[in-house]
Design an enzyme around this catalytic site. Structure first.
Site, short mmCIF file in Angstrom:
data_model
loop_
_atom_site.label_atom_id
_atom_site.label_comp_id
_atom_site.label_asym_id
_atom_site.label_seq_id
_atom_site.Cartn_x
_atom_site.Cartn_y
_atom_site.Cartn_z
N GLU A 174 4.76 19.07 -16.01
CA GLU A 174 5.90 19.22 -15.10
C GLU A 174 6.08 17.93 -14.34
O GLU A 174 5.13 17.16 -14.17
CB GLU A 174 5.58 20.31 -14.05
CG GLU A 174 5.62 21.71 -14.56
CD GLU A 174 5.31 22.73 -13.47
OE1 GLU A 174 4.84 22.36 -12.38
OE2 GLU A 174 5.55 23.92 -13.73
N LYS A 195 -0.87 20.70 -16.44
CA LYS A 195 -1.44 21.97 -15.97
C LYS A 195 -1.95 22.81 -17.13
O LYS A 195 -1.41 22.75 -18.23
CB LYS A 195 -0.37 22.78 -15.21
CG LYS A 195 0.10 22.17 -13.91
CD LYS A 195 1.06 23.11 -13.19
CE LYS A 195 1.45 22.56 -11.83
NZ LYS A 195 2.34 23.48 -11.09
N GLY A 236 -6.01 27.94 -9.05
CA GLY A 236 -6.87 27.24 -8.10
C GLY A 236 -7.04 25.77 -8.39
O GLY A 236 -8.05 25.18 -8.02
N GLU A 250 5.01 32.71 -5.51
CA GLU A 250 4.69 31.43 -4.86
C GLU A 250 5.67 30.35 -5.28
O GLU A 250 5.97 30.22 -6.47
CB GLU A 250 3.29 30.96 -5.28
CG GLU A 250 2.16 31.83 -4.82
CD GLU A 250 0.79 31.22 -5.16
OE1 GLU A 250 -0.20 31.77 -4.67
OE2 GLU A 250 0.72 30.24 -5.91
N VAL A 269 -4.94 38.10 0.59
CA VAL A 269 -5.74 37.96 1.81
C VAL A 269 -4.82 37.90 3.04
O VAL A 269 -5.07 38.57 4.05
CB VAL A 269 -6.61 36.68 1.75
CG1 VAL A 269 -7.31 36.42 3.09
CG2 VAL A 269 -7.63 36.75 0.62
N ARG A 284 -1.02 41.11 -6.83
CA ARG A 284 -2.01 41.85 -6.05
C ARG A 284 -1.62 41.80 -4.57
O ARG A 284 -0.72 41.06 -4.19
CB ARG A 284 -3.37 41.16 -6.19
CG ARG A 284 -3.31 39.71 -5.71
CD ARG A 284 -4.66 39.02 -5.58
NE ARG A 284 -4.54 37.75 -4.90
CZ ARG A 284 -4.25 36.59 -5.47
NH1 ARG A 284 -4.02 36.54 -6.78
NH2 ARG A 284 -4.15 35.48 -4.76
N ARG A 338 -8.35 31.85 8.90
CA ARG A 338 -9.47 32.42 8.14
C ARG A 338 -10.78 31.89 8.71
O ARG A 338 -11.00 30.69 8.74
CB ARG A 338 -9.38 32.03 6.67
CG ARG A 338 -8.18 32.62 5.97
CD ARG A 338 -8.35 32.51 4.47
NE ARG A 338 -7.12 32.84 3.78
CZ ARG A 338 -7.01 32.95 2.46
NH1 ARG A 338 -8.08 32.74 1.70
NH2 ARG A 338 -5.86 33.26 1.90
N LYS A 364 -6.94 28.47 0.99
CA LYS A 364 -6.08 28.55 2.17
C LYS A 364 -6.94 28.68 3.43
O LYS A 364 -7.95 29.38 3.42
CB LYS A 364 -5.15 29.78 2.06
CG LYS A 364 -4.14 29.61 0.92
CD LYS A 364 -3.39 30.90 0.63
CE LYS A 364 -2.50 30.71 -0.59
NZ LYS A 364 -1.98 31.99 -1.10
C1 MV4 Z 1 2.27 21.35 -8.43
C2 MV4 Z 1 2.27 20.37 -7.42
C3 MV4 Z 1 3.24 19.40 -7.48
N1 MV4 Z 1 4.14 19.38 -8.49
N2 MV4 Z 1 3.21 21.30 -9.40
C4 MV4 Z 1 -1.77 23.55 -7.10
C5 MV4 Z 1 -2.30 24.89 -7.52
C6 MV4 Z 1 -1.46 25.33 -8.64
N3 MV4 Z 1 -1.23 26.74 -8.62
C7 MV4 Z 1 -0.19 24.54 -8.50
N4 MV4 Z 1 -0.47 23.44 -7.65
C8 MV4 Z 1 0.42 22.41 -7.50
N5 MV4 Z 1 1.39 22.34 -8.45
C9 MV4 Z 1 4.08 20.33 -9.42
N6 MV4 Z 1 4.98 20.27 -10.41
C10 MV4 Z 1 1.31 20.45 -6.43
C11 MV4 Z 1 0.36 21.47 -6.46
C12 MV4 Z 1 -0.60 21.46 -5.40
C13 MV4 Z 1 -0.63 22.45 -4.42
C14 MV4 Z 1 0.25 23.52 -4.45
C15 MV4 Z 1 0.22 24.49 -3.48
C16 MV4 Z 1 -0.71 24.39 -2.47
C17 MV4 Z 1 -1.59 23.36 -2.41
C18 MV4 Z 1 -1.57 22.38 -3.39
C19 MV4 Z 1 -2.47 21.33 -3.31
C20 MV4 Z 1 -2.44 20.37 -4.28
C21 MV4 Z 1 -1.54 20.44 -5.32
#
Ligand code: MV4
Length: 450
Positions: free
Chosen positions: A200, A158, A164, A275, A295, A292, A336, A237
Site C-alpha cells: 500500500e 503488509k 499488531g 479501524e 478493550v 469482537r 490502560r 494501545k
Molecule cells: C499503515 C500505516 C501507514 N500507511 N498502512 C499498523 C498496524 C496495522 N494494523 C496497520 N498499521 C499501519 N498501517 C499504511 N498504508 C501505518 C500503520 C501504523 C499504525 C497504525 C495504527 C496505529 C499505530 C500504528 C503505528 C505504526 C504504523
C-alpha cells in the site's frame, strides 16, 4: 433470551460480562486455569469450571476443554470477550455445529474480515475508501517494485494474515524492496504460518480512529461514533478517547457511513469495530475490522451512556435494533494501567499487589479484576486495570484523570501510572496535537521516589 452464558475469558473482561449478565438475569459460568483459582471472575460467577494449567494453550485457548465445560454446565451461549478465542473462526464454527450461540458474528462473517487482502477487496466493493495499493497477493519482488513505482514511494509491505504490526515493512526506495520482502515474509510465515504479502501507499503520520458499530440478525447496522487510539507503543494501545480531538461533525458522518457500509456488506451481526487510518487532510482509509468487543469499549459506553455488552447479548439472542446512530454526549478518556516498568522499556512486571487503592468519585470508572493481595501472573497479558474518566469537556476530563491518577495506589509492582501522569502534562497531548507517531518522540518522565 439466554438462560446461561459461559464466559471463555478471564480478568476484567470476564468480570465486566458477569456484571451485565447479572443485571439481565442470565446465569453465568466462569472457566479458569489453576493460576486463576482465586480470581474474582471465579468468585462472582454462578458456577465455575477449572479447564487446565496456567499456560493459555492448555486452558483459555483449549477448545475441547471449553466445550466440555459447556457440556457439563449446560450453558446455551459463550461470550469470548477479547483476545484468546474471540476471533478464532474454528471456535465460532464449532460453537455453531454444537448448537451453542457464540456471542459475536458467525464464523462466515468473521472469515470475511480475517484475511486482510479479501477484507480489502470486500471494502472496495462496498465503496469504503482503502489505501491505494496492490490488488490481491504480490507474486514477486519484480511485480512489487513495478507497483511501488506506480503508487510512489514510500510504500508499506503488509502480511495478509498480519496483525499488531507483524510482517509489516516500510519501504522508502526501490533498492530496499528485496530485503524488506525477504524479512517480512519470513516473519509472517513464523508468526501466522502464511507469507502472503501486499503493498500500500504509506500514509505518513496517520491517526488511528476507529468506529464502533453494532449489527443485528436482520441486516440493521448502527454506528456508535469513534474512538481515537493514536497513543500507542509498538502497536499496544495506551490511551483511547471519544470523541477524537481531531473529529469534525462532517468527518464523523462520513466515517460512520463508511463503517456501516463495511458491516452491511458482510451482513455483520453483533458488536464490531472498523479501524481507519486518518491523514492530516482528514482523508480516511479502511485498515481492518475487529469482530469482537474491544478493550477500549468503555470509552464509547461512557460518552453515549450505553451498555455495549448488553447490546451484544441482545443482538446474539435475535433482538432487533432500530438502526439509529449514536453520537457522543460527553468526553471520555481511558488509561490502560499495565503491570510494566516504564523505566525499562515497558518490560512486564508480574508479581503480587501488596496494596491497592482505587480512585473514586464523580465521573470515574475503574474496570479491573485486581485487589490487594492479587498476584499478576506472567502467563497472561499485563493489563491490570482501565481507568476511564468522563466529563463534559476534554479539559475537564483530563483534570479528572489527573486527580484520579493521584489517588490511584498500586504497591508491590511497577505500573504504567507514572507514564499516564506525564502524558497528561504533555502540551501536544493536551492540545490534541498527536498521531500514531507520538510515542516515538515522547520523553519518558524521570524516575522519582513515591
Ligand atoms: C499503515 C500505516 C501507514 N500507511 N498502512 C499498523 C498496524 C496495522 N494494523 C496497520 N498499521 C499501519 N498501517 C499504511 N498504508 C501505518 C500503520 C501504523 C499504525 C497504525 C495504527 C496505529 C499505530 C500504528 C503505528 C505504526 C504504523
Amino acid at each position: 433470551m439466554f438462560n446461561k452464558i459461559l464466559i471463555a475469558n478471564r480478568g476484567e473482561i470476564a468480570l465486566r460480562i458477569i456484571r451485565t449478565c447479572r443485571e439481565m438475569g442470565i446465569k453465568t459460568v466462569s472457566v479458569y486455569s489453576t493460576a486463576d483459582k482465586d480470581s474474582l471472575h471465579v468468585r462472582f460467577a454462578d458456577e465455575s469450571v477449572c479447564i487446565g494449567p496456567p499456560s493459555s494453550t492448555e486452558s483459555y485457548l483449549n477448545i475441547p476443554r471449553i466445550m466440555a465445560a459447556v457440556e457439563i454446565t449446560n450453558a446455551d451461549a459463550i461470550h469470548p470477550g477479547y483476545g484468546f478465542l474471540a476471533e478464532n473462526i474454528e471456535f465460532a464454527k464449532i460453537c455453531e455445529q454444537y448448537g451453542v450461540k457464540f456471542i459475536g458474528p458467525t464464523s462466515k462473517q468473521m472469515a470475511k474480515m480475517g484475511d486482510k487482502i479479501s477484507a480489502k477487496a470486500t471494502m472496495i466493493k462496498a465503496g469504503v475508501p482503502v489505501v491505494p495499493g496492490s490488488e490481491g497477493l504480490l507474486k514477486s519482488v519484480k511485480q512489487g517494485k513495478k507497483l511501488a513505482k506506480e503508487i510512489g514511494y514510500p510504500v508499506i509491505l503488509k502480511a495478509t494474515a498480519g496483525g499488531g504490526g507483524k510482517g509489516m515493512r516500510i519501504i522508502w526506495k526501490d533498492d530496499e524492496f528485496q530485503h524488506a520482502w525477504d524479512s517480512a515474509r519470513q516473519e509472517s510465515k513464523a508468526a501466522f504460518g502464511n507469507d502472503g504479502m501486499y503493498i500500500e501507499k504509506f500514509v505518513e503520520d496517520p491517526r488511528h480512529i476507529e468506529i464502533q458499530i453494532l449489527g443485528d440478525q436482520y441486516g440493521n447496522v448502527c454506528h456508535l461514533s469513534e474512538r481515537d487510539c493514536s497513543i500507542q507503543r509498538r502497536h499496544q494501545k495506551l490511551v483511547e478517547e471519544s470523541p477524537s480531538p481531531f473529529m469534525t461533525d462532517e468527518l464523523r458522518k462520513k466515517m460512520g457511513a463508511a463503517a456501516k457500509a463495511a458491516a452491511k456488506s458482510i451482513n455483520y451481526e453483533g458488536a464490531g469495530t472498523v479501524e481507519f487510518l486518518v491523514d492530516k487532510h482528514r482523508n480516511f482509509y479502511f485498515m481492518e475490522m475487529n469482530t469482537r468487543i474491544q478493550v477500549e469499549h468503555p470509552v464509547t459506553e461512557e460518552v453515549i451512556d450505553y451498555d455495549l455488552i448488553k447490546e451484544q447479548i441482545k443482538a446474539a439472542a435475535g433482538i432487533p435494533i432500530s438502526g439509529e446512530d449514536y453520537f457522543p454526549q460527553m468526553h471520555a478518556i481511558e488509561c490502560r494501567i499495565n503491570a510494566e516498568d516504564i523505566y525499562n522499556d515497558f518490560r512486564p512486571s508480574p508479581g503480587t499487589i501488596q496494596f491497592l487503592h482505587l480512585p473514586k468519585g464523580h465521573g470515574i470508572r475503574v474496570d479491573t479484576a485486581a485487589y490487594s493481595g492479587y498476584t499478576i501472573s506472567p502467563y497472561y497479558d499485563s493489563m491490570i486495570a482501565k481507568l476511564i474518566c468522563r466529563a463534559r469537556t476534554r479539559e475537564e476530563c483530563i483534570q479528572k484523570l489527573q486527580r484520579a491518577l493521584d489517588e490511584f495506589f498500586i504497591e508491590g509492582i511497577h505500573t504504567t501510572i507514572p507514564f499516564h501522569k506525564a502524558l497528561l502534562k504533555n502540551e501536544d497531548f493536551r492540545s490534541g496535537n498527536f498521531n500514531t507517531g507520538f510515542m516515538d518522540t515522547f520523553e519518558m518522565p524521570k524516575k522519582t521516589l513515591t
